[in-house]
Design a protein around this motif. Structure first.
Motif, PDB file in Angstrom:
ATOM      1  N   HIS A 146       0.549  -1.271  -0.062  1.00 24.46           N
ATOM      2  CA  HIS A 146       0.308   0.111  -0.309  1.00 24.46           C
ATOM      3  C   HIS A 146       0.531   1.060  -0.038  1.00 24.46           C
ATOM      4  CE1 HIS A 146      -3.373   2.153   0.886  1.00 24.46           C
ATOM      5  NE2 HIS A 146      -3.587   2.912   1.432  1.00 24.46           N
ATOM      6  N   PHE A 153       0.574   7.623  -7.348  1.00 22.95           N
ATOM      7  CA  PHE A 153      -0.120   8.696  -7.657  1.00 22.95           C
ATOM      8  C   PHE A 153       0.273   9.848  -8.086  1.00 22.95           C
ATOM      9  CE2 PHE A 153      -2.980   6.288  -5.392  1.00 22.95           C
ATOM     10  CZ  PHE A 153      -4.171   6.221  -6.548  1.00 22.95           C
ATOM     11  N   HIS A 210      -5.146  -3.597   9.485  1.00 21.83           N
ATOM     12  CA  HIS A 210      -5.995  -2.060   8.534  1.00 21.83           C
ATOM     13  C   HIS A 210      -5.929  -1.007   9.419  1.00 21.83           C
ATOM     14  CE1 HIS A 210      -7.951  -1.094   5.601  1.00 21.83           C
ATOM     15  NE2 HIS A 210      -9.580  -0.639   7.014  1.00 21.83           N
ATOM     16  N   MET A 214      -4.677   2.553   7.034  1.00 20.65           N
ATOM     17  CA  MET A 214      -5.959   3.709   6.873  1.00 20.65           C
ATOM     18  C   MET A 214      -4.727   4.873   7.606  1.00 20.65           C
ATOM     19  SD  MET A 214      -9.816   3.065   8.018  1.00 20.65           S
ATOM     20  CE  MET A 214     -10.071   4.404   8.178  1.00 20.65           C
ATOM     21  N   THR A 217      -2.775   6.069   4.644  1.00 21.06           N
ATOM     22  CA  THR A 217      -3.277   6.809   3.125  1.00 21.06           C
ATOM     23  C   THR A 217      -3.452   8.442   3.809  1.00 21.06           C
ATOM     24  OG1 THR A 217      -4.399   5.096   3.557  1.00 21.06           O
ATOM     25  CG2 THR A 217      -5.283   6.247   1.918  1.00 21.06           C
ATOM     26  N   MET A 218      -4.187   8.466   4.950  1.00 23.20           N
ATOM     27  CA  MET A 218      -4.106   9.890   5.862  1.00 23.20           C
ATOM     28  C   MET A 218      -2.841  10.613   5.565  1.00 23.20           C
ATOM     29  SD  MET A 218      -6.692  11.020   9.042  1.00 23.20           S
ATOM     30  CE  MET A 218      -5.238   9.895   9.496  1.00 23.20           C
ATOM     31  N   CYS A 221      -2.440  12.641   1.974  1.00 25.43           N
ATOM     32  CA  CYS A 221      -3.276  13.922   1.992  1.00 25.43           C
ATOM     33  C   CYS A 221      -2.180  14.468   3.236  1.00 25.43           C
ATOM     34  CB  CYS A 221      -4.214  13.468   2.766  1.00 25.43           C
ATOM     35  SG  CYS A 221      -5.321  11.633   2.025  1.00 25.43           S
TER      36      CYS A 221
ATOM     37  N   LEU C  85      -9.773   6.301  13.661  1.00 24.46           N
ATOM     38  CA  LEU C  85      -9.127   6.630  12.291  1.00 24.46           C
ATOM     39  C   LEU C  85     -10.538   7.114  11.276  1.00 24.46           C
ATOM     40  CD1 LEU C  85      -6.601   4.489  11.513  1.00 24.46           C
ATOM     41  CD2 LEU C  85      -6.609   6.424  11.988  1.00 24.46           C
ATOM     42  N   MET C  86     -11.801   7.193  11.621  1.00 25.10           N
ATOM     43  CA  MET C  86     -12.699   7.626  10.687  1.00 25.10           C
ATOM     44  C   MET C  86     -12.551   8.920  10.861  1.00 25.10           C
ATOM     45  SD  MET C  86     -14.381   5.699   8.146  1.00 25.10           S
ATOM     46  CE  MET C  86     -13.309   3.882   8.086  1.00 25.10           C
ATOM     47  N   GLN C  89      -9.972  10.773   9.184  1.00 26.22           N
ATOM     48  CA  GLN C  89     -10.302  10.949   7.491  1.00 26.22           C
ATOM     49  C   GLN C  89     -10.656  12.167   7.667  1.00 26.22           C
ATOM     50  OE1 GLN C  89     -10.254   7.318   5.684  1.00 26.22           O
ATOM     51  NE2 GLN C  89      -8.193   6.906   6.038  1.00 26.22           N
ATOM     52  N   LEU C 131      -9.347   9.624  -2.577  1.00 24.04           N
ATOM     53  CA  LEU C 131      -8.551   9.026  -2.755  1.00 24.04           C
ATOM     54  C   LEU C 131      -9.483   8.247  -1.539  1.00 24.04           C
ATOM     55  CD1 LEU C 131      -5.362   8.062  -3.976  1.00 24.04           C
ATOM     56  CD2 LEU C 131      -4.862   9.590  -2.244  1.00 24.04           C
ATOM     57  N   LEU C 132      -9.279   8.902  -0.038  1.00 25.99           N
ATOM     58  CA  LEU C 132      -9.634   9.078   0.361  1.00 25.99           C
ATOM     59  C   LEU C 132     -10.770   7.996   1.306  1.00 25.99           C
ATOM     60  CD1 LEU C 132      -8.475  11.875   2.603  1.00 25.99           C
ATOM     61  CD2 LEU C 132      -7.779  10.029   3.233  1.00 25.99           C
ATOM     62  N   PHE C 135     -10.153   3.784  -0.811  1.00 25.32           N
ATOM     63  CA  PHE C 135      -9.249   3.269   0.502  1.00 25.32           C
ATOM     64  C   PHE C 135     -10.478   3.081   1.600  1.00 25.32           C
ATOM     65  CE2 PHE C 135      -6.052   4.718  -2.034  1.00 25.32           C
ATOM     66  CZ  PHE C 135      -5.426   3.237  -1.810  1.00 25.32           C
ATOM     67  N   HIS C 136     -11.593   4.212   2.668  1.00 28.19           N
ATOM     68  CA  HIS C 136     -12.086   4.600   2.888  1.00 28.19           C
ATOM     69  C   HIS C 136     -13.171   2.762   3.390  1.00 28.19           C
ATOM     70  CE1 HIS C 136     -13.168   7.765   6.390  1.00 28.19           C
ATOM     71  NE2 HIS C 136     -14.599   6.645   6.081  1.00 28.19           N
ATOM     72  N   GLN C 138     -13.589  -0.058   2.164  1.00 28.04           N
ATOM     73  CA  GLN C 138     -12.717  -1.379   1.808  1.00 28.04           C
ATOM     74  C   GLN C 138     -13.868  -2.524   3.659  1.00 28.04           C
ATOM     75  OE1 GLN C 138      -8.899  -1.409   0.883  1.00 28.04           O
ATOM     76  NE2 GLN C 138      -9.598  -0.987  -1.704  1.00 28.04           N
ATOM     77  N   ASN C 139     -13.831  -3.228   3.030  1.00 28.01           N
ATOM     78  CA  ASN C 139     -13.731  -3.680   4.040  1.00 28.01           C
ATOM     79  C   ASN C 139     -15.761  -3.602   4.977  1.00 28.01           C
ATOM     80  OD1 ASN C 139     -11.847  -5.542   4.373  1.00 28.01           O
ATOM     81  ND2 ASN C 139     -10.376  -3.697   5.573  1.00 28.01           N
ATOM     82  N   HIS C 146     -21.032   0.328  -2.740  1.00 26.35           N
ATOM     83  CA  HIS C 146     -22.022   1.059  -4.192  1.00 26.35           C
ATOM     84  C   HIS C 146     -21.683   2.220  -3.220  1.00 26.35           C
ATOM     85  CE1 HIS C 146     -22.427   0.470  -7.683  1.00 26.35           C
ATOM     86  NE2 HIS C 146     -24.501   0.436  -6.929  1.00 26.35           N
ATOM     87  N   LEU C 150     -19.910   5.279  -6.004  1.00 23.92           N
ATOM     88  CA  LEU C 150     -20.806   6.279  -6.537  1.00 23.92           C
ATOM     89  C   LEU C 150     -20.435   7.584  -6.483  1.00 23.92           C
ATOM     90  CD1 LEU C 150     -24.264   4.357  -7.228  1.00 23.92           C
ATOM     91  CD2 LEU C 150     -22.654   4.260  -8.872  1.00 23.92           C
ATOM     92  N   HIS C 210     -29.186  -7.722  -3.677  1.00 24.39           N
ATOM     93  CA  HIS C 210     -28.522  -7.053  -5.061  1.00 24.39           C
ATOM     94  C   HIS C 210     -29.400  -6.381  -6.053  1.00 24.39           C
ATOM     95  CE1 HIS C 210     -26.177  -6.954  -8.732  1.00 24.39           C
ATOM     96  NE2 HIS C 210     -27.243  -7.573  -9.661  1.00 24.39           N
TER      97      HIS C 210
ATOM     98  N   LEU D 131     -22.730   4.231 -17.824  1.00 23.97           N
ATOM     99  CA  LEU D 131     -22.112   3.649 -16.233  1.00 23.97           C
ATOM    100  C   LEU D 131     -23.462   2.190 -15.970  1.00 23.97           C
ATOM    101  CD1 LEU D 131     -21.181   4.842 -13.414  1.00 23.97           C
ATOM    102  CD2 LEU D 131     -23.342   5.733 -12.951  1.00 23.97           C
ATOM    103  N   PHE D 135     -23.437  -1.666 -14.646  1.00 21.86           N
ATOM    104  CA  PHE D 135     -23.040  -2.329 -13.110  1.00 21.86           C
ATOM    105  C   PHE D 135     -24.572  -3.508 -13.271  1.00 21.86           C
ATOM    106  CE2 PHE D 135     -21.457   1.552 -10.790  1.00 21.86           C
ATOM    107  CZ  PHE D 135     -20.078   0.378 -10.533  1.00 21.86           C
ATOM    108  N   ASN D 139     -23.161 -10.942 -12.232  1.00 24.16           N
ATOM    109  CA  ASN D 139     -23.457 -12.148 -12.291  1.00 24.16           C
ATOM    110  C   ASN D 139     -24.337 -12.500 -13.379  1.00 24.16           C
ATOM    111  OD1 ASN D 139     -23.475 -11.425  -9.062  1.00 24.16           O
ATOM    112  ND2 ASN D 139     -24.414 -10.051  -9.459  1.00 24.16           N
TER     113      ASN D 139
END
Lengths: 276, 276, 276, 276
Positions: A146, A153, A210, A214, A217-218, A221, C85-86, C89, C131-132, C135-136, C138-139, C146, C150, C210, D131, D135, D139
C-alpha cells in the motif's frame, strides 16, 4: 537497497530537486513578465547546470545500487538465475532520470533536439519509475504494498503534467504542480523508509493491521498538503522579494501579464482588440 | 502463428516503419521551418508511397496467417466450432493496419477525406490491436501473459498520441514520441519471439518463475530507452546533415521557428506583437 | 461521524456551494459579455466573501468531527493503536477544502499567487476526498461500499473539470459542469444518509440485496439528472432576468459573444478576418 | 426487455441517428467552407427537427419499456421489493437521451443556454448509459457479460469525444468519430440481439465457450471497421456530390479551408502572415 538508506537517497534527490524548482520556476516566471531578455543567456547556463546535477545524482544512485557489498556488481545472471533483480530495477529507475538529465543538457546546449523533447523524456522517466514500482511490489505484505502504491499517484500525476507541458510549455501553474509532486515524492520516500525500516531502534510496524493502512493513506494526504504549502510559500516569498528588489510600479500591467501566461487565449483577444 | 516467425514478421514491420519515420519526420520538420513550398508535391508523393507500403505489408501478413499449412484458409467455422481463431485474430489486426494505409492513400491522393482522418484511423488500428491483445492472452502461463500485456503500454500510448495529433497536427515532439513507441513495439515483438519460442535450440524459459517476470519488466524499460536513443540520434543526425547541406545562416530565425511549432500560442503572441 | 448528521453536514455544504455557484457563474458570464469593467472590483470582493465561507464551513466540520462526544479530541494515537481513524480521515477531507478556501482568499486579495492556482488546489482537494473515500470503504457491506463508490464519479469528474479549468479559465460550460457535480455530490450525501442511517424510525435497508444495489445505481442517475435540471434552470432564469433588466438590444452581438467564450479559436478567426 | 426486440429498438435508434449524422456533418462542413451564411437559418431549423426526433424516439422507448405486458407500468416498488428493475434501468437510459434532445431544442430555439451545453448533456447521457451497463451485467453468464461490456468502448469513447467537442466545437474529424461510434453502437445492439436471443429458431449459443468469447471480440472489431467504412464513404459521397453541384473552381482555396477547420492554429498563422 531494501533498507533505510535505499529510501533516504532517492528521497533526498527528489526533495532537493523539488525545493530548487520551487525557487527556480517563480523566479523565471518573474523575469518572463518583465521581458528581461538579457537574462536568457544566464538562464540557459543555469538550466545546463541543473541538468548536469540531475544527471550526476542518478549516476551516483546507480553506482550505489550496483557496488554496495550485497549488490550485483554489474552481474546480471549467474548459473541460470538472475542476480539481485531488486538492485537492477532500482538502477534502471536511476538510469531513466540520468537519460532525462542528458536530454536536458543536449536541448539547452547543442539545440539539435526539438523544444519539448526534454519534457517528454522526463515524463517517460517518471512513467517508467511508476511502471517498475507497480510490478515491483507484488507478493509483499499489505502495508508494504500500500505504501509503495501510494507513490504511483505523484508519479502518474507528474507524467500527465509533464506530457501536458510538452504542449503548454512554461505554464507556471503546471510547473508548480510538478514541483509539488516532486517534493511530495521526496518526503514520501523518507516516510516509506521510516515506516518499513524504523531507524534508531524503534519498534516494527504491524504490516497487516488495517488501522496502519488507513493511517498511511491519511498521512499521504498530509504530505501532499505539506508539499503544496512549501511550494506556494516559496512562490510567494520569491514574488515578494522580487517586487521589493525592483519596485516595479505598474500594478495593472502585472495583472494583464498574469492573465497572459495563465490563459494564452485571453492574450490573443487582448492583442486583437488593441489593434481594432 | 504462435511461433518465432509469427512474432518476427510484425516485429520487422513495426521496426521498419519506425526507423523510416525517425528519418522522415525530422526531414519534414526541417523543410517546414524553411517554408520550402516546392517540396510539397514531392512530400505528397512520398506519403502516398509510404501509405502503399503500409497497406501491402499487412496484406502479406493476412495472407501468411491464412495460408500457412496449419492456417484456416479463409474458413471461419466448421462443424459447430470456430476454425483457428488465433490466426483470424491476427488477420484482423493486420486488416486494421491495411485500412489505415488505404485511408492515408485516399487522404493524400483524392483529398475527399478531411485532414486528420488519417491519424484517427491509425489511432483506431493501434487501439484495436491493443483490445484484441488484451482479451487474447487470457488463460495463458504468467510469463506469456505478462510479456504480451507489456505491449499494451506502447499500443495505448500510441493511441493517445495519435488521437492528440488529430488536433495538434505536425507537432514534431508528438511525432517523435509515436515513432519511439513504434520502434519499441517492433523490438518488443522480436523479444517476445526470443523468449517464448527460443530459436537456435536454446533452453525454454520457466514461464512461472517470478524472477523471469521481474526481469522482463526491466527489459521492457531498456527497450524503451533504446528506442528513444535510436529516434533521438536519427533526429540529431538529420538536423546536423541538413544544416551542413544548406549552410543556413539565420540562427535566431530557427529559434523562433522552433517555438512556433512547439507551442503555437507563442507564435500568435509573436506575430501580434510584431504588428503593434 | 458514521451517522445521519455526519452525512447531512457535508451534503448541505456542497448543496449550498453548488446552488450559489449556479447563480454566480451565469451572472459573471452575463457581465463578462458586456465588458462592464466597473464590476470587477465588486466581483473580487464577492469572490473573497465566498472563499471565506468556503474556509469557515470546513473548519466547523473539522471541529465537529474532532469534538463530538465520541470523537478523538485531537488525539491521534494512544497505547499503540490509532484513535478514531474515521473521524481523522473526515477531518483530513475537510482540511483540504479549507486549504482550497484559503488559496482562493490569497489569490483574490494579495495576488501573490498565480491565477489558476486556486483551481489547482480545489482540484487537489476534490481528488484527495476521492482518494480517501476509495480506501475508506473497503471491508464494508456491499451496499455501503457501492453507494460510497458512486460518489467517486462526481469527485473524479470534478477533479478533471477543475484541472481543465486551470488551462481554460472562465469557460462557462466547464463551470456549469462543475456546479452540477457539486450539487450532485450534495444531494448524494443526503441520499447516503437516508439509505445507511434511515431517520424517523424507518426500517433498515438490506445491505446485501442485489436489487437494492441496482436501484441505488439508477437512483444516482436520477440525482445527476436532477442536479443538471437545477443548474440549467437557474442559468436560464439568470439570463432571462438580466435580459429584462438591461433590455440590451443587440441580438446578433450576443450571438457572437457566445461563440467567443464558447470557442476562443473562432474569435481569433473573426478578429483576424475583420482586419483583412 | 430482455429479448430480441429490446435490443433491436435501441439498435435501430442509434443506427438511424448515426446514418443521419454521417450525411449531416459532411454537408454542414461543406457549407461552412463556403461561408454560405444564408444557410444558417435553415440549419438551425434542421437542428431543431433532429433534436425533436431525438427526443421523441427515447420517449417511445420509455413507454415501450414501461407498458409492455410484463413491464412495471410505472410501479417502482411493491410489497418491500423493487418491481422490474431491468425495465426501469432501460427507461433511465432512454430518459437521459430524451434530456439531451430537449437540451438541443432549447439551445437552438430559445438560446438561453450556452453553446457547448448541448454537447455536455449528450456526453452525460452516453456516460450514464455506460455506467448503468457496467453495473447492469454483473452476475450473468460470461458471454452475456463480455458482449455487453464491449459496448462500453463506443460509449466511453463517445463520452470523451463529446466532452472534447465542448471545447473544440465543429471539428469535422471529432464529429465523424462520434458518428462512427454511434453507428457501431447501433449495429452492435443488433448483434447482441442475434447472439443472446437468436431469432428464426436458430440454435442457442454456448454462453461459457471461450471460443465464442474470442470470436465476439473479433466480431466487434469488424463491426467497428464496417461502421468506419460506412461513415467515410458517406462523407466522400457528400463531398463528391456537392463538388459536382456547385462546380467550385478554386482548388487551392479548398485546401486552405480544409486546414482551417482541421487545425485552427494554422489559420491564425496564415491570417497573421497575410497581414505582414
Amino acid at each position: 537497497m531494501a533498507n533505510f538508506k535505499g529510501h533516504a537517497l532517492p528521497g533526498s534527490f527528489f526533495l532537493i530537486v523539488g525545493l530548487w524548482w520551487s525557487l527556480k520556476f517563480p523566479l523565471k516566471y518573474c523575469h518572463q513578465k518583465r521581458k528581461s531578455n538579457h537574462m536568457n543567456h544566464n538562464y540557459s547556463r543555469l538550466e545546463i547546470a541543473e541538468a548536469v546535477i540531475r544527471t550526476v545524482f542518478p549516476i551516483i544512485g546507480i553506482l550505489a545500487e550496483q557496488f554496495v557489498p550485497d549488490g550485483p556488481h554489474l552481474h546480471l545472471s549467474a548459473d541460470d538465475h538472475w542476480v539481485k533483480l531488486m538492485n537492477w530495477q532500482h538502477s534502471t529507475m536511476y538510469l531513466f532520470f540520468a537519460a532525462s538529465g542528458i536530454t536536458d543538457i543536449l536541448t539547452y546546449s547543442v539545440t539539435y533536439l526539438p523544444l519539448g523533447m526534454d519534457r517528454l523524456v522526463m515524463a517517460l522517466a517518471v512513467f517508467m519509475e511508476g511502471l517498475l514500482f507497480y510490478f515491483h511490489v507484488q507478493n509483499r505484505p499489505p502495508l508494504d504494498q500500500h505504501i509503495h502504491s501510494l507513490l504511483l499517484f505523484p508519479l502518474f500525476g507528474a507524467t500527465a503534467c509533464l506530457f501536458l507541458e510538452v504542449i503548454l510549455r512554461d505554464n507556471i501553474v503546471l510547473e508548480l504542480f510538478r514541483t509539488t509532486l516532486t517534493v511530495l515524492q521526496g518526503t514520501w520516500f523518507w516516510q516509506i523508509g521510516f515506516v518499513l525500516f524504523p531507524p534508531f531502534g524503534r519498534p516494527e510496524w504491524d504490516q497487516k493491521d488495517h488501522g496502519n493502512i488507513m493511517f498511511i493513506t491519511m498521512c499521504f494526504c498530509w504530505h501532499c498538503l505539506g508539499a503544496l504549502c512549501i511550494v506556494l510559500s516559496n512562490y510567494a516569498l520569491v514574488q515578494c522579494f522580487m517586487k521589493r528588489l525592483k519596485k516595479c510600479s505598474g500594478g495593472e500591467i502585472i495583472g494583464i501579464q498574469k492573465l497572459k501566461s495563465g490563459h494564452p487565449y485571453h492574450t490573443a483577444l487582448l492583442n486583437a482588440s488593441d489593434e481594432e
